[in-house]
Design a protein around this motif. Structure first.
Motif, mmCIF file in Angstrom:
data_model
loop_
_atom_site.group_PDB
_atom_site.id
_atom_site.type_symbol
_atom_site.label_atom_id
_atom_site.label_comp_id
_atom_site.label_asym_id
_atom_site.label_seq_id
_atom_site.Cartn_x
_atom_site.Cartn_y
_atom_site.Cartn_z
ATOM 1 N N GLU A 170 -7.177 13.009 -4.776
ATOM 2 C CA GLU A 170 -6.991 11.573 -4.575
ATOM 3 C C GLU A 170 -6.761 10.852 -5.907
ATOM 4 N N TYR A 171 -5.718 11.287 -6.602
ATOM 5 C CA TYR A 171 -5.429 10.736 -7.924
ATOM 6 C C TYR A 171 -5.175 9.234 -7.910
ATOM 7 N N SER A 172 -4.704 8.706 -6.780
ATOM 8 C CA SER A 172 -4.389 7.280 -6.739
ATOM 9 C C SER A 172 -5.634 6.412 -6.914
ATOM 10 N N GLY A 173 -6.813 6.996 -6.773
ATOM 11 C CA GLY A 173 -8.042 6.251 -7.002
ATOM 12 C C GLY A 173 -8.221 5.819 -8.446
ATOM 13 N N LYS A 174 -7.467 6.418 -9.364
ATOM 14 C CA LYS A 174 -7.544 6.060 -10.787
ATOM 15 C C LYS A 174 -6.534 4.987 -11.168
ATOM 16 N N VAL A 175 -5.704 4.558 -10.201
ATOM 17 C CA VAL A 175 -4.663 3.569 -10.495
ATOM 18 C C VAL A 175 -5.253 2.169 -10.420
ATOM 19 N N GLU A 176 -4.899 1.332 -11.386
ATOM 20 C CA GLU A 176 -5.288 -0.067 -11.331
ATOM 21 C C GLU A 176 -4.127 -0.940 -11.817
ATOM 22 N N SER A 177 -4.133 -2.172 -11.365
ATOM 23 C CA SER A 177 -3.192 -3.191 -11.850
ATOM 24 C C SER A 177 -1.733 -2.793 -11.660
ATOM 25 N N LEU A 178 -1.409 -2.242 -10.504
ATOM 26 C CA LEU A 178 -0.009 -1.889 -10.251
ATOM 27 C C LEU A 178 0.771 -3.149 -9.887
ATOM 28 N N SER A 179 1.893 -3.330 -10.550
ATOM 29 C CA SER A 179 2.726 -4.505 -10.271
ATOM 30 C C SER A 179 4.178 -4.150 -10.519
ATOM 31 N N VAL A 180 5.062 -4.992 -9.996
ATOM 32 C CA VAL A 180 6.497 -4.818 -10.207
ATOM 33 C C VAL A 180 6.926 -5.886 -11.207
ATOM 34 N N SER A 181 7.228 -5.451 -12.435
ATOM 35 C CA SER A 181 7.535 -6.425 -13.489
ATOM 36 C C SER A 181 8.852 -7.131 -13.240
ATOM 37 N N SER A 182 9.729 -6.527 -12.423
ATOM 38 C CA SER A 182 11.009 -7.168 -12.104
ATOM 39 C C SER A 182 10.865 -8.213 -10.997
ATOM 40 N N GLY A 183 9.629 -8.434 -10.492
ATOM 41 C CA GLY A 183 9.361 -9.568 -9.614
ATOM 42 C C GLY A 183 9.324 -9.292 -8.131
ATOM 43 N N GLN A 184 9.774 -8.149 -7.661
ATOM 44 C CA GLN A 184 9.796 -7.888 -6.222
ATOM 45 C C GLN A 184 8.364 -7.714 -5.690
ATOM 46 N N PRO A 185 8.119 -8.111 -4.442
ATOM 47 C CA PRO A 185 6.782 -7.942 -3.861
ATOM 48 C C PRO A 185 6.480 -6.458 -3.582
ATOM 49 N N VAL A 186 5.218 -6.077 -3.777
ATOM 50 C CA VAL A 186 4.790 -4.697 -3.528
ATOM 51 C C VAL A 186 3.592 -4.721 -2.594
ATOM 52 N N GLU A 187 3.544 -3.764 -1.662
ATOM 53 C CA GLU A 187 2.479 -3.692 -0.670
ATOM 54 C C GLU A 187 1.919 -2.276 -0.644
#
Length: 593
Positions: free
Chosen positions: A66-83
């Protein structure tokens, strides 16, 4: 699915399949915080939405991490919405953009060969736990395209290394697809690199953290010798180049990759003969996987599903036979002598025969259950499971002798592996039936019943042909000068000045009487026992004596009645049989040459 629907799906997927490489920039703005940042650029031209995914496990280590448990502050710098749409998936509305730029931070503080570690002096990056990739909507799997990685390390980290090919800029690497990216750990820091060539291919031993203690030059020289022995065994090097990444971090373990391996070693591993042989065995094991496991593999282990368990009963071949040959090839390379080689085999036999779980778990089942047993061990594991590493190694050893005996020395397990590599290495792999059939074909006799008993059953293995063929015996138990002491069979440890039980194996007096893990032993037969004096106290009693063991179980005092026995004296230490025929000397020489 209709032809029209299929055509539409292919048309929608085409832009992704033909897209430019995925580009990653890995930055370490504050490595002392044990975090790092990844910027990933994905081409999404022609699609309304894109799905990103991260692997949940890494090949060779069969546990959902479950490596995704170490991910934080994910964002799209080009402005598109992420879900966030699943534990390891994100969906981005592209809004007509030709590419999206995603930035995320990762926490990296688990020191192992299958997880990320970052600190002020270096970084160890695992592909599965570092890189998001783009999902191909036509397959729901990672897209097939190149993945480019650019590190931006601190100035105090002059070098980086990986099994991937180097890019055009310093600290850059190129993977031909996500499979190679996941299969290529990266070291960055103050690295000592020892290049050498074997079979016309470049190799390197890369040491992180020598610290003036680990003898890199000696290790590199012996690495070259061992590399040559293994390449000769298989008949050629199947990779374009190979990097042995040796992180000297006071940790342990190894993990194989197609063009590299990651080892974790102790600083003083080259300081004593025993420790150095242990390090050489680790090198030998992980390097052997470049053939057995990474290219010659069970059919179930590829193409990988990085989001679910990948079940196989064939890990006795992948890991077990590799564990056997790690010592065989050290001996053939001249890096250990016959006595040390027999010591290595003896350790595996003793480990297997001392594991009660061998009576209830099979080698094949242990492989299938790796996801829930081997990588999730607890104090009761020895009673309910067996290691496919250990039993596979012992089965390999015995199977080698069976084939040699059946063919009067003309063929061996070596020939099985080389024939399997010639037939099955590649995209499809082999089935269990195909590999077992090849064993019988090489032996010239039907070994299916033998393999079924050894791999699918729990009966005791028969060592007789192995011992007879090679002129060996198990060292006879030494006669006891004094009467044997009483034995309980519980493993103990002193914690905070108190004596606790840490393991109770099936078949021991402690198991039958009901002593449990975490019981504190307080006294025997009405007298207190000092935490460091259990063996001394038991020496005053004899097998058959009835003992009253005073314990504290969750701070409640109670007495457990137990009848002591003698400690089992059966020896599993191999030695040359002085009564063996002279011909067995030549057989052992052929075994190790």
């Amino acid at each position: 699915m209709s032809f029209r629907a299929l055509s539409l799906l292919v048309a929608l997927a085409a832009p992704l399949l033909a897209m430019p490489p995925i580009r990653y920039t890995v930055r370490f703005p504050a490595p002392q915080t044990q975090t790092f940042e990844v910027e990933a650029v994905f081409s999404v031209e022609g699609v309304d939405e894109a799905t990103l995914m991260m692997a949940v496990w890494t090949p060779g280590s069969y546990l959902l991490r479950e490596y995704s448990g170490k991910v934080e502050s994910l964002s799209v710098s080009s402005g598109q919405p992420v879900e966030k749409i699943a534990k390891n998936r994100w969906r981005i509305a592209t809004q007509g953009a030709s590419e999206v730029r995603v930035v995320y931070r990762l926490y990296a503080r688990e020191m192992s060969v299958r997880t990320n570690w970052v600190e002020k002096d270096f970084a160890i990056l695992i592909g599965a736990g570092t890189f998001l990739t783009l999902v191909d909507p036509s397959t729901d799997r990672p897209v097939k395209t190149e993945h480019h990685v650019q590190l931006e390390p601190p100035s105090s980290w002059p070098r980086s290394a990986s099994g991937m090919r180097s890019g055009d800029a310093p600290h850059s690497f190129v993977a031909q697809d996500f499979d190679e990216l996941v299969d290529s750990p990266i070291l960055a820091g103050d690295l000592a690199v020892y290049p050498y060539e074997v079979d016309g291919k470049p190799h390197e031993l890369v040491n992180l953290g020598e610290g003036g203690v680990f003898d890199g030059a000696r290790a590199a020289a012996d690495s070259q010798t061992l590399t040559r022995a293994q390449v000769d065994f298989w008949g050629g090097a199947p990779y374009p180049r190979y990097s042995m990444l040796n992180a000297i971090t006071e940790s342990g373990g190894g993990l194989e990759h197609k063009n590299s391996a990651l080892l974790m070693s102790k600083r003083f591993a080259t300081s004593t003969r025993k420790d150095y042989v242990r390090w050489l065995k680790l090198f030998s094991h992980e390097f052997f996987h470049a053939w057995n496991g990474k290219r010659l593999r069970p059919a179930e282990l590829g193409p990988f599903d990085y989001e679910h368990e990948n079940y196989t009963t064939g890990l006795w071949v992948v890991e077990g036979l590799t564990s056997y040959y790690e010592s065989v090839l050290l001996a053939r390379a001249g890096l250990i002598d016959e006595a040390t080689f027999l010591e290595q085999l003896s350790e595996d036999i003793e480990n297997l025969q001392g594991t009660p779980g061998r009576e209830v778990d099979t080698a094949a089942a242990a492989s299938f259950d790796a996801w829930v047993k081997l990588y999730r061990r607890d104090e009761g594991s020895p009673n309910r499971s067996v290691s496919y590493y250990v039993k596979g190694a012992v089965v390999g050893m015995l199977l080698d002798a069976e084939i040699r005996s059946a063919t009067n020395g003309k063929s061996s397990l070596d020939d099985v592996l080389r024939a399997a590599f010639a037939r099955y290495a590649g995209e499809t792999g082999y089935t269990g039936a195909q590999f077992r059939g090849l064993v019988s074909e090489t032996a010239g006799i039907d070994l299916a019943p033998w393999l079924e008993r050894a791999l699918d059953g729990t009966s005791e293995l028969d060592y007789s042909i192995f011992l007879t063929w090679f002129g060996l015996r198990f060292t006879p138990p030494k006669a006891e000068g004094d009467e044997p002491a009483a034995w309980l069979g519980a493993n103990t440890a002193v914690r905070e000045g108190r004596l606790f039980i840490t393991e109770v194996r099936r078949g021991t007096p402690a198991f039958g009487a009901g002593l449990n893990v975490d019981d504190e032993i307080v006294g025997i037969n009405g007298f207190r026992v000092a935490p460091s004096a259990l063996d001394d106290r038991l020496a005053h009693y004899r097998p058959g004596d009835k003992l009253e063991i005073l314990i504290s179980r969750r701070e409640k005092l109670e007495t457990i009645a137990i009848t002591a026995t003698a400690k089992p004296s059966e020896s599993w230490k191999l030695e040359v049989d002085p009564a063996a025929p002279e011909m067995t000397t030549a057989r052992r020489a052929a075994w190790l040459q």
